[in-house]
Motif scaffolding. Sequence first.
Motif, mmCIF file in Angstrom:
data_model
loop_
_atom_site.group_PDB
_atom_site.id
_atom_site.type_symbol
_atom_site.label_atom_id
_atom_site.label_comp_id
_atom_site.label_asym_id
_atom_site.label_seq_id
_atom_site.Cartn_x
_atom_site.Cartn_y
_atom_site.Cartn_z
ATOM 1 N N ARG A 35 -19.066 -13.409 -1.436
ATOM 2 C CA ARG A 35 -18.198 -13.120 -0.269
ATOM 3 C C ARG A 35 -18.517 -11.676 0.171
ATOM 4 N NH1 ARG A 35 -14.580 -10.000 0.921
ATOM 5 N NH2 ARG A 35 -14.322 -9.178 -1.225
ATOM 6 N N CYS A 36 -19.011 -10.665 -0.640
ATOM 7 C CA CYS A 36 -19.115 -9.474 -0.555
ATOM 8 C C CYS A 36 -20.225 -9.253 0.287
ATOM 9 C CB CYS A 36 -19.097 -8.467 -1.686
ATOM 10 S SG CYS A 36 -19.545 -6.705 -1.312
ATOM 11 N N MET A 37 -21.456 -9.856 -0.157
ATOM 12 C CA MET A 37 -22.825 -9.905 0.321
ATOM 13 C C MET A 37 -22.621 -10.515 1.730
ATOM 14 S SD MET A 37 -25.227 -8.606 -1.679
ATOM 15 C CE MET A 37 -26.649 -9.372 -1.227
ATOM 16 N N GLU A 97 -25.715 -12.962 6.020
ATOM 17 C CA GLU A 97 -25.083 -14.397 6.190
ATOM 18 C C GLU A 97 -25.414 -15.460 5.249
ATOM 19 O OE1 GLU A 97 -25.346 -14.875 10.427
ATOM 20 O OE2 GLU A 97 -24.202 -12.790 10.766
ATOM 21 N N GLY A 98 -26.575 -15.461 4.848
ATOM 22 C CA GLY A 98 -27.241 -16.723 4.071
ATOM 23 C C GLY A 98 -26.987 -16.757 2.794
ATOM 24 N N PHE A 99 -26.306 -15.626 2.147
ATOM 25 C CA PHE A 99 -25.948 -15.725 0.758
ATOM 26 C C PHE A 99 -25.428 -16.649 0.272
ATOM 27 C CE2 PHE A 99 -24.849 -13.721 -3.296
ATOM 28 C CZ PHE A 99 -25.921 -12.918 -3.791
ATOM 29 N N ALA A 147 -21.321 -20.473 -12.499
ATOM 30 C CA ALA A 147 -21.293 -19.078 -11.876
ATOM 31 C C ALA A 147 -22.715 -18.565 -11.784
ATOM 32 C CB ALA A 147 -20.359 -18.298 -12.600
ATOM 33 N N HIS A 148 -23.650 -19.384 -11.651
ATOM 34 C CA HIS A 148 -24.791 -18.906 -11.247
ATOM 35 C C HIS A 148 -25.331 -18.982 -9.592
ATOM 36 C CE1 HIS A 148 -25.734 -20.399 -15.618
ATOM 37 N NE2 HIS A 148 -26.024 -19.043 -15.576
ATOM 38 N N VAL A 149 -25.971 -17.891 -9.186
ATOM 39 C CA VAL A 149 -26.114 -17.744 -7.811
ATOM 40 C C VAL A 149 -27.636 -17.855 -7.564
ATOM 41 C CG1 VAL A 149 -26.136 -16.398 -5.502
ATOM 42 C CG2 VAL A 149 -24.083 -16.502 -7.497
ATOM 43 N N ASP A 150 -28.204 -18.761 -6.909
ATOM 44 C CA ASP A 150 -29.736 -19.209 -6.683
ATOM 45 C C ASP A 150 -29.859 -18.436 -5.345
ATOM 46 O OD1 ASP A 150 -32.194 -19.650 -7.264
ATOM 47 O OD2 ASP A 150 -32.123 -21.795 -6.417
ATOM 48 N N VAL A 151 -30.464 -17.353 -5.395
ATOM 49 C CA VAL A 151 -30.831 -16.572 -4.019
ATOM 50 C C VAL A 151 -32.405 -16.678 -3.828
ATOM 51 C CG1 VAL A 151 -30.730 -14.110 -2.991
ATOM 52 C CG2 VAL A 151 -29.055 -14.608 -4.630
ATOM 53 N N ARG A 170 -35.166 -11.502 1.739
ATOM 54 C CA ARG A 170 -35.915 -10.688 2.768
ATOM 55 C C ARG A 170 -34.786 -10.275 4.092
ATOM 56 N NH1 ARG A 170 -40.659 -14.139 1.633
ATOM 57 N NH2 ARG A 170 -39.525 -15.808 3.042
ATOM 58 N N ASP A 171 -33.846 -10.628 4.033
ATOM 59 C CA ASP A 171 -32.734 -10.164 5.072
ATOM 60 C C ASP A 171 -32.615 -8.729 5.075
ATOM 61 O OD1 ASP A 171 -30.263 -9.373 5.955
ATOM 62 O OD2 ASP A 171 -29.512 -11.333 6.094
#
Length: 176
Positions: free
Chosen positions: A122-124, A130-132, A139-143, A149-150
């Motif tokens: 949410r913070c990102m 916006e695409g985070f 609870a893993h986030v796959d970025v 590159r944003d």
Amino acid sequence: MRKRFLVVCLLPLLLVTAAACSQSDDGEGVASVAGSAAPSATPSLSEQEQAIRYARCMREHGVPMPDPQVVDGDVRMGGGFDKETLDPDVGAAAQEACKQYEPVMPAGLAVVKAELAREESRCMREHGVEGFPDPDAEAHVDVSEQVRRDPQYDQAEAFCREYIRSYRPSAEATPR
């Protein structure tokens, strides 16, 4: 004399072997077709031993993770390395290879971890990325590389990292 010496030496070995082989079988270790193929933490190891095995596996796969520390009776996995300099592909591959050793997190802490991951996402997004993505069920986030590159990514990440360090989970998420 020689037979007596042999019996005296072999008797303790025989007793230890018999004791090791005489564990009761509750059927939980029996393989079956209907069983889960998902890897799970080894339940026979202590929490600290499990965490040490995980850290060693991660190091074997290129992640410079130190062994965990015991603080006030709790086992804590230490970062101890700059995650920013770690190749995301190396980290992801190590995590996948070591998944079977990953310590089982107590249910209350898993809820806190999930809340922190959602709050970070949410913070990102609030700070321009916006695409985070949202975290998965674990609870893993796959970025993706595209999101990294944003132009706002580095600044948002620095802000959100500090924000998450001071964030206090909700009462529902706090372990009791």
